[in-house]
Design an enzyme around this catalytic site. Structure first.
Site, PDB file in Angstrom:
ATOM      1  N   GLU A  64       0.819  -1.209   0.000  1.00 58.14           N
ATOM      2  CA  GLU A  64       0.000   0.000   0.000  1.00 58.14           C
ATOM      3  C   GLU A  64       0.857   1.264   0.000  1.00 58.14           C
ATOM      4  OE1 GLU A  64      -3.532  -1.767   2.843  1.00 58.14           O
ATOM      5  OE2 GLU A  64      -1.707  -1.027   3.754  1.00 58.14           O
ATOM      6  N   ASP A 235      -7.320  -4.854   9.021  1.00 52.41           N
ATOM      7  CA  ASP A 235      -6.957  -3.590   8.363  1.00 52.41           C
ATOM      8  C   ASP A 235      -6.840  -3.723   6.859  1.00 52.41           C
ATOM      9  OD1 ASP A 235      -4.686  -5.091   8.299  1.00 52.41           O
ATOM     10  OD2 ASP A 235      -3.336  -3.533   9.004  1.00 52.41           O
TER      11      ASP A 235
HETATM   12  P1  NAD Z   1       2.630 -10.452  13.570  1.00 59.80           P
HETATM   13  O1  NAD Z   1       2.477 -11.427  12.463  1.00 59.80           O
HETATM   14  O2  NAD Z   1       3.987 -10.120  14.063  1.00 59.80           O
HETATM   15  O3  NAD Z   1       1.787 -10.946  14.853  1.00 59.80           O
HETATM   16  C1  NAD Z   1       0.472 -11.393  14.769  1.00 59.80           C
HETATM   17  C2  NAD Z   1       0.233 -12.384  15.908  1.00 59.80           C
HETATM   18  O4  NAD Z   1      -1.159 -12.745  15.868  1.00 59.80           O
HETATM   19  C3  NAD Z   1       1.046 -13.664  15.777  1.00 59.80           C
HETATM   20  O5  NAD Z   1       1.813 -13.864  16.948  1.00 59.80           O
HETATM   21  C4  NAD Z   1      -0.035 -14.753  15.606  1.00 59.80           C
HETATM   22  O6  NAD Z   1       0.318 -15.978  16.210  1.00 59.80           O
HETATM   23  C5  NAD Z   1      -1.224 -14.098  16.290  1.00 59.80           C
HETATM   24  N1  NAD Z   1      -2.521 -14.643  15.918  1.00 59.80           N
HETATM   25  C6  NAD Z   1      -2.978 -14.978  14.680  1.00 59.80           C
HETATM   26  N2  NAD Z   1      -4.241 -15.459  14.782  1.00 59.80           N
HETATM   27  C7  NAD Z   1      -4.575 -15.388  16.094  1.00 59.80           C
HETATM   28  C8  NAD Z   1      -5.754 -15.732  16.810  1.00 59.80           C
HETATM   29  N3  NAD Z   1      -6.819 -16.256  16.208  1.00 59.80           N
HETATM   30  N4  NAD Z   1      -5.775 -15.530  18.160  1.00 59.80           N
HETATM   31  C9  NAD Z   1      -4.682 -15.024  18.797  1.00 59.80           C
HETATM   32  N5  NAD Z   1      -3.530 -14.690  18.163  1.00 59.80           N
HETATM   33  C10 NAD Z   1      -3.494 -14.880  16.827  1.00 59.80           C
HETATM   34  O7  NAD Z   1       1.860  -9.144  13.091  1.00 59.80           O
HETATM   35  P2  NAD Z   1       1.968  -7.660  13.672  1.00 59.80           P
HETATM   36  O8  NAD Z   1       3.016  -6.902  12.987  1.00 59.80           O
HETATM   37  O9  NAD Z   1       1.958  -7.713  15.161  1.00 59.80           O
HETATM   38  O10 NAD Z   1       0.577  -7.075  13.145  1.00 59.80           O
HETATM   39  C11 NAD Z   1      -0.660  -7.585  13.648  1.00 59.80           C
HETATM   40  C12 NAD Z   1      -1.779  -7.050  12.791  1.00 59.80           C
HETATM   41  O11 NAD Z   1      -1.898  -5.640  12.976  1.00 59.80           O
HETATM   42  C13 NAD Z   1      -1.588  -7.265  11.296  1.00 59.80           C
HETATM   43  O12 NAD Z   1      -2.784  -7.730  10.761  1.00 59.80           O
HETATM   44  C14 NAD Z   1      -1.253  -5.906  10.766  1.00 59.80           C
HETATM   45  O13 NAD Z   1      -1.658  -5.744   9.426  1.00 59.80           O
HETATM   46  C15 NAD Z   1      -2.043  -5.027  11.705  1.00 59.80           C
HETATM   47  N6  NAD Z   1      -1.558  -3.663  11.828  1.00 59.80           N
HETATM   48  C16 NAD Z   1      -2.483  -2.688  11.894  1.00 59.80           C
HETATM   49  C17 NAD Z   1      -2.077  -1.379  12.021  1.00 59.80           C
HETATM   50  C18 NAD Z   1      -3.095  -0.290  12.140  1.00 59.80           C
HETATM   51  O14 NAD Z   1      -2.755   0.881  12.081  1.00 59.80           O
HETATM   52  N7  NAD Z   1      -4.337  -0.612  12.370  1.00 59.80           N
HETATM   53  C19 NAD Z   1      -0.711  -1.047  12.045  1.00 59.80           C
HETATM   54  C20 NAD Z   1       0.221  -2.085  12.013  1.00 59.80           C
HETATM   55  C21 NAD Z   1      -0.221  -3.393  11.912  1.00 59.80           C
END
Ligand code: NAD
Length: 347
Positions: A64, A235
């Site tokens: 993006e 997101d």
């Molecule tokens: P990451 O992959 O490092 O961590 C995600 C974690 O979620 C992993 O440890 C995984 O095991 C866990 N997980 C997956 N399914 C699960 C479930 N059903 N129950 C419990 N835990 C579960 O990712 P990250 O960098 O920490 O990002 C997390 C999310 O946040 C991503 O989807 C990312 O796109 C989003 N994000 C959003 C914003 C925003 O501004 N809203 C900003 C950054 C990241």
């Protein structure tokens, strides 16, 4: 005289210098500062150029671009979201960003933003909760203990006064990593074996999981009245974390509705389902939490203005810290019409 000079150097903040900047200032200081910068920009929301981010989707993720401008400075972030990256030892989210001078179009900052995104996301989440969460909240459930999680925990500690975080992840190793990283930081950290356990006694529930599907991290019966939900992980289109019935019971607060309707939890709802814009709550044009039993939901997707604020903050620290290098990125001959001559003179 037509010299081969090209002096339009651009300050560049590398990953190494970003790490040094955060260590120099302190993580919580940076989170507090970023929340203040972002809040200041939310107060002047109408003057920003705004557009939903430009997304290029694939089966495994999304790439993006997130542009905005306040009329003086332009900024954009490049960011990806690839939930399956982790299995290959890669980050789910990586990013870099740029600021430019609107008057000339020349870049004035290029920066790593993988770390900065985690910081700005946590700062935005905590800033929203400051306005929406029950007064005096001290306990937060943190579901999803990946890359973003420690930043979220520390943001809520520094900005909202959270004293206890209750961790849950489907992968216990992620929870162990998060708990270890948060040890000794003034938070009570409780590792939980189920999401139900994690939300026990929590006034705030943060979901920050990564899965490119309509997931149900929270079901309706798990969410009691009066809680604040900070839904960060859903997101992009086809990627949500909350059961639709929770949304139907909640007052929903968003960054930029045009983007959130495509990417947020509310993609599950009718396109005219009422939502409240966070900037309007801050400006007194809309109400935040009105009732102790109300469920408030910050449907966070991450908006370009937050990245702009974060980049501007980093830029404001350059002179004080010297934590940047000069990047030879813009070809800028003394005679602006003699671009070709630069090649000849370099030979
Ligand atoms: P990451 O992959 O490092 O961590 C995600 C974690 O979620 C992993 O440890 C995984 O095991 C866990 N997980 C997956 N399914 C699960 C479930 N059903 N129950 C419990 N835990 C579960 O990712 P990250 O960098 O920490 O990002 C997390 C999310 O946040 C991503 O989807 C990312 O796109 C989003 N994000 C959003 C914003 C925003 O501004 N809203 C900003 C950054 C990241």
């Amino acid at each position: 005289m037509n010299t081969p000079s090209h002096q339009a150097y651009v300050p560049f903040v590398s990953v190494d210098n970003m790490l040094k900047l955060v260590l120099h200032l302190g993580v919580e200081r940076v989170l507090i500062d970023l929340a203040a910068e972002i809040e200041a920009d939310f107060h002047r929301w109408p003057l920003f150029d705004k557009t939903p981010r430009v997304a290029s989707h694939s089966d495994v993720g999304v790439i993006e671009l997130m542009p905005t401008s306040d009329g003086e400075t332009y900024g954009f972030k490049y960011v990806n979201g690839h939930p399956s990256n982790m299995k290959q030892g890669l980050q789910t989210v990586t990013a870099f960003g740029l600021l430019a001078d609107v008057a000339t179009g020349y870049p004035v900052l290029l920066s790593e933003m993988t770390i900065l995104t985690a910081l700005r996301t946590a700062a935005t989440s905590a800033m929203a909760a400051k306005w929406l969460a029950p007064a005096g909240s001290t306990v937060m459930a943190l579901i999803g203990n990946g890359a973003q999680s420690e930043f979220q925990a520390l943001g809520f500690k520094a900005i909202c006064g959270i004293t206890e975080v209750r961790l849950y992840d489907i992968d216990p190793e992620a929870t162990a990593k998060c708990a270890a990283n948060l040890a000794g930081r003034g938070l009570k950290v409780v590792s939980c074996g189920s999401p139900e356990d994690a939300i026990l006694g929590a006034q705030i529930i943060t979901t920050v999981t990564a899965d490119k599907q309509y997931a149900t991290i929270l079901t309706d019966n798990m969410v009691g009245s009066g809680v604040h939900i900070n839904a960060v992980g859903g997101d992009c289109p086809g990627k949500t974390e909350l059961h639709k019935d929770i949304l139907l019971r909640a007052s929903i607060f968003v960054e930029y509705p045009e983007q959130t309707r495509i990417e947020g939890e509310i993609q599950q709802l009718a396109p005219d389902h009422p939502v409240i814009e966070l900037w309007q709550v801050m400006n007194g044009q809309a109400k935040g939490r009105t009732d102790a039993r109300e469920i408030t939901l910050f449907d966070s997707v991450g908006f370009a203005v937050e990245d702009f604020s974060a980049l501007r903050y980093v830029r404001s620290k350059l002179a004080e810290t010297g934590l940047f290098t000069q990047l030879d990125m813009i070809a800028d001959p003394d005679d602006p019409r003699d671009l070709f001559g630069m090649i000849l003179r370099a030979g």
